[in-house]
Enzyme design. Structure first.
Site, PDB file in Angstrom:
ATOM      1  N   GLY A   1       5.303  -0.642   6.859  1.00 51.23           N
ATOM      2  CA  GLY A   1       5.568   0.539   7.752  1.00 51.23           C
ATOM      3  C   GLY A   1       6.495   1.710   7.191  1.00 51.23           C
ATOM      4  O   GLY A   1       6.403   1.631   5.902  1.00 51.23           O
TER       5      GLY A   1
ATOM      6  N   TRP B   1       0.830  -1.104  -0.087  1.00 50.83           N
ATOM      7  CA  TRP B   1      -0.112  -0.126   0.154  1.00 50.83           C
ATOM      8  C   TRP B   1       1.115   1.183   0.085  1.00 50.83           C
ATOM      9  O   TRP B   1       1.676   1.562   1.107  1.00 50.83           O
ATOM     10  CB  TRP B   1      -0.875  -0.195   1.315  1.00 50.83           C
ATOM     11  CG  TRP B   1      -2.011   0.831   1.324  1.00 50.83           C
ATOM     12  CD1 TRP B   1      -3.259   0.853   0.676  1.00 50.83           C
ATOM     13  CD2 TRP B   1      -1.999   2.244   2.122  1.00 50.83           C
ATOM     14  NE1 TRP B   1      -3.927   1.918   1.008  1.00 50.83           N
ATOM     15  CE2 TRP B   1      -3.241   2.769   1.717  1.00 50.83           C
ATOM     16  CE3 TRP B   1      -1.193   2.818   2.715  1.00 50.83           C
ATOM     17  CZ2 TRP B   1      -3.466   3.901   2.284  1.00 50.83           C
ATOM     18  CZ3 TRP B   1      -1.577   3.999   3.413  1.00 50.83           C
ATOM     19  CH2 TRP B   1      -2.711   4.708   2.949  1.00 50.83           C
TER      20      TRP B   1
END
Ligand code: M6R
Length: 613
Positions: A100, A74
């Protein structure tokens, strides 16, 4: 958000990794990739778009290897594209997948570029790959190389790394993003979510913040904390692999709506005695601690925030405890005044929502900073082993089972049940008449919800009136105001219809100007003390030619008329009404979305678990 799957086995792992990625699709992503290692050779396939695009590439050129890592990305640093998709390689020897954000990647990247490294992607992750490549060249030890690089990076990560010269090892690490270890028989796995691995095991180790893990043939699973070997408990997943499939349902969301009677029964199981709530359900020492609570601060995001808003009405009315409710993204950046003996409560389905977790850390750091601290922290959460539960003093697990649909449904109603258990526990009048009656009503809730689900057919019919609309207004009063907010959130989330919710009494202070024949108005009208007030507000809508859709208690005398459609909801105790009235609103958004042909389970632009700020 991003997803990780990694496998070290004695068989070809392409199928396991691919199935794992498919099971992670619900989290939201924009590209996918996989790398395997066999006989010291790394091979990789990546694709922009859905996992199906990666699968097509694998059909044309399969990857053969018994050790591998895979990822759904993403985008954060660099646009969604094949070149930015993970795994990232360095020197053709290191392969890494990462969830992250590496906050200090820019100075590290400049340092590497000055040293001649040429980057292929725009990602922060590729920097870590090159750093590991260099560290490995010095130590020839993958674990040591990863540990030394982790000491240099700031930010949040879950990662999995392979190196061609350490051909039977995978090293993983977590800080700020979830990572679990799946313990198989003669094979072991890593994933960002247990669901990805239920195909191969039901035994999991939930890594803690800062843990590093090495999977190897020689030692199996080794976990390190602060550089030292650490012991972690192995948990058995109890919901079965069925949780990851839609079964007979067209969408996960519909399945999850229909699961509500059973998961609410599971959330109550073992937490009620004859006439009262067992405070010990919240953890050891909860009873003594609850006696000291004088205030409650509730923090959450999205749907979980709406559950907190309902709880404020309950806690103030039933337990007389002053309560504030705030979204985590605001709370975490505010100077908060903490009155003495305040319980800090977080609500989260995933237990990994970045803002909620940061709010918890901010709340607990206040003590360390010399400010007056909270009495204790409590997490109400649906994912065992999640960061929120581990970092809170007390926790109560909702038993909703895995929720796959991005639109939260069963997690919300089980949170409401948990919050009613908390309210009753904080009243300090164990087993009195009011508690006995509510415990009784809670026991009857699953059956009542089954009845509410029978509204599915009429609601599907009703939904046709919405499919062509661009806006909708939801109204409620008292505990039904947060339910109206939740109804509006569901509708906009999955049908992309702009929806707003107001406390009905607020209508005449502005939103009434929006009401005309093109603005459907949905109202929730249980038989409570505010019913007559609500009816007057509804007249205000009708008088302005608005089209009204009312979900009303079966005893409420409201007759359908032009521009007024009434759907009756089973009679329910006024305190539990928010739980029952949620179901028709969930069904309404579901059917409208189906009519509009949107991606119900993975609506555009959204991710299931929002692990970045
Ligand atoms: O996992 P959490 O409960 O912390 O998630 C909070 C929100 O992101 C979540 O409720 C979101 O609003 C849902 N997509 C709503 O359906």
């Amino acid at each position: 958000m991003c997803g990780i799957v990694a496998a070290l086995a004695a068989r070809n792992v392409q199928g396991i990794l691919l199935e794992g990625l498919k099971r992670l699709e619900y989290r939201g992503y924009d590209s996918a990739g996989m790398a395997v290692l066999e006989n010291g050779v790394l091979e990789r396939q990546r694709a922009n778009g859905k996992v199906a695009a990666l699968e097509e590439k694998l059909d044309q050129h399969a990857l053969e290897g018994s050790i591998g890592i895979a990822h759904t990305r993403w985008a954060t640093h660099g646009k969604p594209s094949e070149v930015n998709a993970h795994p990232h390689l360095a020197g053709g020897r290191v392969a890494i997948v990462h969830n992250g954000i590496i906050e200090n990647f820019e100075p590290l990247k400049r340092e590497l570029e000055a040293d001649g490294v040429v980057f292929e992607s725009e990602t922060d992750t590729e920097v870590v790959a090159h750093l590991i490549d260099r560290a490995f060249a010095a130590s020839h030890d993958l674990l040591a190389a990863v540990q030394s690089v982790l000491a240099r990076i700031d930010g949040a990560y879950a990662l999995a790394v392979m190196h061609a010269d350490a051909p039977r090892e995978i090293v993983g690490a977590r800080k700020g993003s979830p990572l679990v270890v799946g313990a198989g028989i003669g094979e072991n796995f890593l994933a960002s979510d247990t669901l990805a691995l239920l195909q191969v095991t039901d035994r999991f180790v939930y890594l803690q913040e800062g843990d590093v893990v090495r999977l190897s043939d020689a030692q199996g699973i080794e976990i390190f904390a602060g550089g030292e070997p650490a012991e972690r408990e192995v948990h058995t997943f109890e919901h079965g692999d069925g949780a990851a499939s839609r079964g007979e349902y067209r969408h996960f969301m519909l399945k999850e709506i229909h699961e509500q009677p059973s998961v609410i029964a599971a959330t109550l199981a073992g937490r009620l005695s004859g006439s009262h709530v067992l405070e010990s359900s919240f953890g050891v020492g909860a009873r003594a601690l609850f006696e000291r609570v004088r205030q409650v601060h509730i923090i959450a995001c999205g749907t979980s925030y709406h559950a907190g808003m309902v709880a404020r009405y309950w806690l103030e009315k039933l337990a007389g405890i002053p309560t504030t409710v705030e979204v985590a993204s605001e709370y975490r950046y505010r100077e908060v005044v903490v009155p003495e003996d305040t319980l800090f409560v977080t609500l989260s389905q995933s237990g990994e929502t970045a803002d909620t977790l940061a709010a918890l850390r901010y709340a607990t750091s206040r003590e360390a900073n010399g400010a007056r601290g909270y009495l204790a922290t409590l997490a109400i959460c649906n994912v065992p082993g999640s960061s929120l539960t581990r970092e809170s003093d007390l926790s109560l697990m909702t038993q909703a089972g895995p929720e796959i649909g991005v639109a939260s449904t069963k997690a919300f109603t089980t949170q409401l049940v948990a919050l009613m258990l908390l309210t009753l526990s904080l009243r300090g009048t164990r087993g009195d008449e009011r508690e006995t009656a509510l415990v009784q009503a809670l026991r009857g809730l699953p059956a009542l919800l089954e009845q509410a689900l029978e509204m599915d057919g009429p609601i599907a019919e009703l939904s046709e009136a919405f499919a062509e609309k661009h806006h909708a207004l939801f109204l409620g009063r008292g505990t039904q105001f947060p339910i109206a907010l939740e109804g509006a959130l569901k509708l906009k989330e999955i049908s992309y219809i702009h929806a707003e919710a107001y406390p009905a009494g607020e209508l005449k202070h502005g939103p009434l100007a929006l009401v005309d024949a093109d603005m459907p108005v949905i109202a929730v009208a249980p038989n409570d003390e505010l019913l007559e007030k609500l009816k007057s507000n509804l007249q205000e809508v009708r008088a302005r030619g608005g089209e009204l859709f009312v979900f009303a208690d079966e005893s409420v005398a409201l007759t359908a008329a032009d521009n007024l459609r009434v759907l009756h909801v089973p009679a329910v105790d006024e305190y539990l009404a928010p739980i029952v009235y949620t179901l028709p609103l969930q069904l309404l958004s579901y059917h409208v979305a189906v009519l509009k042909g949107t991606d119900v389970d993975q609506p555009r632009n959204l991710a299931k678990s929002v692990t970045v700020e």
